[in-house]
Write an enzyme that holds these catalytic residues in place. Structure first.
Site, PDB file in Angstrom:
ATOM      1  N   ASN A 175       0.840  -1.194   0.000  1.00 60.03           N
ATOM      2  CA  ASN A 175       0.000   0.000   0.000  1.00 60.03           C
ATOM      3  C   ASN A 175       0.876   1.244   0.000  1.00 60.03           C
ATOM      4  OD1 ASN A 175       0.669  -0.764   2.683  1.00 60.03           O
ATOM      5  ND2 ASN A 175      -1.019   0.426   3.530  1.00 60.03           N
ATOM      6  N   ASN A 214      -0.971   8.631   0.747  1.00 55.36           N
ATOM      7  CA  ASN A 214      -0.669   9.981   0.271  1.00 55.36           C
ATOM      8  C   ASN A 214      -1.282  11.000   1.219  1.00 55.36           C
ATOM      9  OD1 ASN A 214      -1.275  12.490  -1.641  1.00 55.36           O
ATOM     10  ND2 ASN A 214       0.305  11.269  -2.580  1.00 55.36           N
ATOM     11  N   ALA A 215      -0.658  12.178   1.317  1.00 55.22           N
ATOM     12  CA  ALA A 215      -1.171  13.259   2.163  1.00 55.22           C
ATOM     13  C   ALA A 215      -2.595  13.631   1.727  1.00 55.22           C
ATOM     14  CB  ALA A 215      -0.256  14.468   2.090  1.00 55.22           C
ATOM     15  N   SER A 216      -2.879  13.459   0.452  1.00 55.36           N
ATOM     16  CA  SER A 216      -4.247  13.577  -0.047  1.00 55.36           C
ATOM     17  C   SER A 216      -4.832  12.166   0.049  1.00 55.36           C
ATOM     18  CB  SER A 216      -4.222  14.079  -1.494  1.00 55.36           C
ATOM     19  OG  SER A 216      -5.527  14.141  -1.997  1.00 55.36           O
ATOM     20  N   TYR A 217      -5.445  11.876   1.203  1.00 54.35           N
ATOM     21  CA  TYR A 217      -5.756  10.494   1.600  1.00 54.35           C
ATOM     22  C   TYR A 217      -6.391   9.621   0.515  1.00 54.35           C
ATOM     23  CZ  TYR A 217      -5.041  12.179   6.420  1.00 54.35           C
ATOM     24  OH  TYR A 217      -4.533  12.716   7.569  1.00 54.35           O
ATOM     25  N   GLU A 260      -2.992  -4.730  -2.953  1.00 51.28           N
ATOM     26  CA  GLU A 260      -3.491  -5.653  -3.981  1.00 51.28           C
ATOM     27  C   GLU A 260      -3.478  -5.004  -5.355  1.00 51.28           C
ATOM     28  OE1 GLU A 260      -4.793  -4.834  -1.085  1.00 51.28           O
ATOM     29  OE2 GLU A 260      -6.166  -6.342  -0.308  1.00 51.28           O
TER      30      GLU A 260
HETATM   31  N1  THU Z   1      -5.250  -1.449   2.506  1.00 49.23           N
HETATM   32  C1  THU Z   1      -4.666  -2.306   1.627  1.00 49.23           C
HETATM   33  O1  THU Z   1      -3.542  -2.056   1.161  1.00 49.23           O
HETATM   34  N2  THU Z   1      -5.337  -3.416   1.280  1.00 49.23           N
HETATM   35  C2  THU Z   1      -6.549  -3.780   1.795  1.00 49.23           C
HETATM   36  O2  THU Z   1      -7.059  -4.823   1.449  1.00 49.23           O
HETATM   37  C3  THU Z   1      -7.237  -2.910   2.730  1.00 49.23           C
HETATM   38  C4  THU Z   1      -6.576  -1.628   3.041  1.00 49.23           C
HETATM   39  C5  THU Z   1      -4.483  -0.282   2.938  1.00 49.23           C
HETATM   40  C6  THU Z   1      -4.912   1.023   2.353  1.00 49.23           C
HETATM   41  C7  THU Z   1      -4.468   1.999   3.413  1.00 49.23           C
HETATM   42  O3  THU Z   1      -3.128   2.347   3.165  1.00 49.23           O
HETATM   43  C8  THU Z   1      -4.529   1.223   4.704  1.00 49.23           C
HETATM   44  O4  THU Z   1      -4.618  -0.141   4.351  1.00 49.23           O
HETATM   45  C9  THU Z   1      -5.718   1.590   5.579  1.00 49.23           C
HETATM   46  O5  THU Z   1      -6.892   1.579   4.869  1.00 49.23           O
END
Ligand code: THU
EC number: 3.5.4.5
Length: 133
Positions: free
Chosen positions: A46, A49-52, A59
């Site tokens: 994952n 970013n500062a812009s959420y 994935e």
């Molecule tokens: N996130 C993932 O990378 N995969 C998932 O299946 C669920 C959520 C990440 C996105 C974000 O950086 C963090 O988990 C919290 O939502």
């Protein structure tokens, strides 16, 4: 010939990438490993970013790497996290995986608890939006 899915092996491919996850906002680290029909493995993490809202999940990072390499069929996706329990792919990731294989095996693992949950994408996401190709 169909590819053999090694559940522990695929989790093991994602694990080393967990420390590369860029998650300074949620502090939730996620790494994914995609196994394709050709037996190749692509990984992703994952990237927040500062812009959420611009955050990309592990994935979708891994699926993008698969596509960039010229492959099109994920047979299994391992999702590894440092959360207390395994986490399932978010809705957006389910849709993106389903684009390439609505029957992919989804392997969810927490490095903290050691727990693993395995489900078929069909069960997690029974009605994907798919156009005839
Ligand atoms: N996130 C993932 O990378 N995969 C998932 O299946 C669920 C959520 C990440 C996105 C974000 O950086 C963090 O988990 C919290 O939502």
């Amino acid at each position: 010939m169909s590819v053999n899915i090694n559940i522990e092996g695929l989790i093991g491919k994602a694990k080393p990438f967990l420390s590369n996850s860029y998650a300074p906002y949620s502090n939730i680290h996620v790494a994914a490993a995609v196994l394709t029909d050709k037996g190749s493995i692509y990984t992703g993490v994952n990237v927040e970013n500062a812009s959420y809202g611009l955050t990309i999940c592990a994935e979708r990072s891994a699926i993008s790497a698969m596509v960039a390499a010229g492959e099109r069929k994920p047979v299994a996706v391992a999702v590894v996290t440092d959360m207390d329990n395994p986490i399932p792919p978010c809705g957006a990731c389910r849709q993106v995986i389903a684009e390439f294989n609505p029957k992919a095996l989804i392997i969810m693992h927490s490095v903290k608890s050691g727990k693993t949950i395995v489900k078929n994408l069909e069960e997690l996401f029974p009605q994907p939006f798919i156009l005839e190709k």
